[in-house]
Design a protein around this motif. Sequence first.
Motif, PDB file in Angstrom:
ATOM      1  N   LYS A   1       3.142   1.711  -8.464  1.00 14.60           N
ATOM      2  CA  LYS A   1       3.340   0.293  -8.194  1.00 14.60           C
ATOM      3  C   LYS A   1       4.389   0.093  -7.091  1.00 14.60           C
TER       4      LYS A   1
ATOM      5  N   LYS B   1       7.054   0.928  -0.535  1.00 16.73           N
ATOM      6  CA  LYS B   1       6.675   0.209  -1.755  1.00 16.73           C
ATOM      7  C   LYS B   1       7.758  -0.761  -2.227  1.00 16.73           C
TER       8      LYS B   1
ATOM      9  N   ARG C   1       0.807  -1.219   0.000  1.00 17.41           N
ATOM     10  CA  ARG C   1       0.000   0.000   0.000  1.00 17.41           C
ATOM     11  C   ARG C   1       0.844   1.274   0.000  1.00 17.41           C
TER      12      ARG C   1
ATOM     13  N   PRO D   1      -4.271  -7.404  -2.836  1.00 16.29           N
ATOM     14  CA  PRO D   1      -2.938  -7.183  -3.408  1.00 16.29           C
ATOM     15  C   PRO D   1      -2.588  -8.282  -4.414  1.00 16.29           C
TER      16      PRO D   1
ATOM     17  N   ASP E   1      -0.653  -4.717  -8.367  1.00 16.10           N
ATOM     18  CA  ASP E   1      -0.162  -3.748  -7.381  1.00 16.10           C
ATOM     19  C   ASP E   1       1.352  -3.791  -7.251  1.00 16.10           C
TER      20      ASP E   1
ATOM     21  N   LYS F   1      -9.675  -8.308  -9.849  1.00 14.81           N
ATOM     22  CA  LYS F   1      -9.878  -6.982  -9.263  1.00 14.81           C
ATOM     23  C   LYS F   1     -11.339  -6.523  -9.337  1.00 14.81           C
TER      24      LYS F   1
END
Length: 508
Positions: A440, A477, A142, A397, A418, A390
Amino acid sequence: MIAGACCLSTGVALIAFDTHQSQANLHAVSSTALRHPVTMSLKNSLATRNPVSRSFAYETLPANTIYSSVDPVLNAGATYTAPALLSLPFLAAALMVVWKLVHWQRAQDIPIAMAAVTSETVEYSKIQFPPLKNDRLLRAVRGEPVDRIPIWAMRQAGRYLPEYRKFMTDKEFFQVCKNPKQVAEITIQPILRFDLDASIIFSDILVIPQAMGCSISLHPEKGPVFKDPVDSKAAWNKLQDQLLQDLGVTVDAGMSSADKNKLLIDNVPKLVSPSLDYVYAAITETRMQLDGRVPLLGFCGAPMTLAIYMIEGGGSRTFSKSSRLMHGDPQTAHEMLAVLAHMCAHYLMNQIRAGAQTVQVFDSYAGALSPEIWHEFSLPYMNLIADIVKKEFPQMPMICFAKDAHYGLEAMSNSKYDVVALDSSVDLGECHKQMTGKGKSVQGNMDPTVLYAPPEKITEIVSNQMKKAFGDKVPTKYIANMGHGMNPDHDPVHLGAFIDAVHAFGQK
């Protein structure tokens, strides 16, 4: 508790303050937002929790209902019904009190916590699992700050572990895959040995061809071997007919291969259940046994990788049969890939319902053929999987891994996945910068051969690579992993050194 609220015919607006704890919580929730789990905290929202499971049922509340509790889930009885209309003077006075309280709290330098928090993990399974204790990987996906870099390793449960070899002494691989309790035990082996931040279900990408009726045996030297390769239009048509017959679907005489394919796709849910229910049962069993220690990943093979195995009849060095079919009869190849993609998507969705908290698509043979082949025969079907999953589970995720397909990174950065997992052939820092610029996260990409170095050298290499990629701070990330999986002759001590070195990076 001091509460100020206004009730409108279009919904509910609520501001609640807990002055006892010197903390303010602002709730501003429209009747539409009440039904949108993306924009709300699952705990501090006007929602009702399903007492039977860990799923959440969102209900639009009447416009004249006021909650004076900071947490309506924990204080479900604190509800009051207001008159249908509030006088403007009363409303203005209430809002003035609220405004003054907000500014008084700010003057005390006390942070105001917003209810619309998007950082909580969404649980799509209706099964009640133990609460998650280590969510570093999910926070990294996230883009939230983490105290240390999360790490897991592809094939972290497997032949390099002495406990795995001992366990498998008198067992057959695919039979173990069909035993949920045995799968759970193997999946958890590396979690008990190492300080990992995620587990991945012990299984194999070839369970999908098996669910299609393909007979596969494992040979010590050759690896997986298909009894009947699906390497021609005739072979594919034969498999189509067998699948439709097993499904009990009537096929008209003279029906085209394309029409048969449509029937198969319409019946895909029946192709992945009950035939693969043992995988879903293993995921549920494993999550229970993990007891919330780390998240559990599910996975599948990418359609092109699965198709290559089916066409070649096993592993290959030349991929000659796949090249002939894809270049010479692209329609048959696309039909096969379309069915595989829909099966993969529904297979992953069933894994999610069973308890998988992240899912990865492995395109292990992404670089087997030309870049043009990958863009035509792999990318669209990987994207199709993400589109289908999705649509049903928008916040799940998803990780994509296309090995040896550096030419596809730009395309994957524009996908619905993701996380883009990297192999060892690309620069981690540059790719991280490129991918995070597209929103991403990145996973990877230590060369697996580094684990043959002495432990102290592994520590040095990891430290240098991380510093080159990220400077001195723990990045957001980013999920550490290798560019591919563990090898049977890797030393577990060396993997431990890799894990410790990753966790040590950026620590003071």
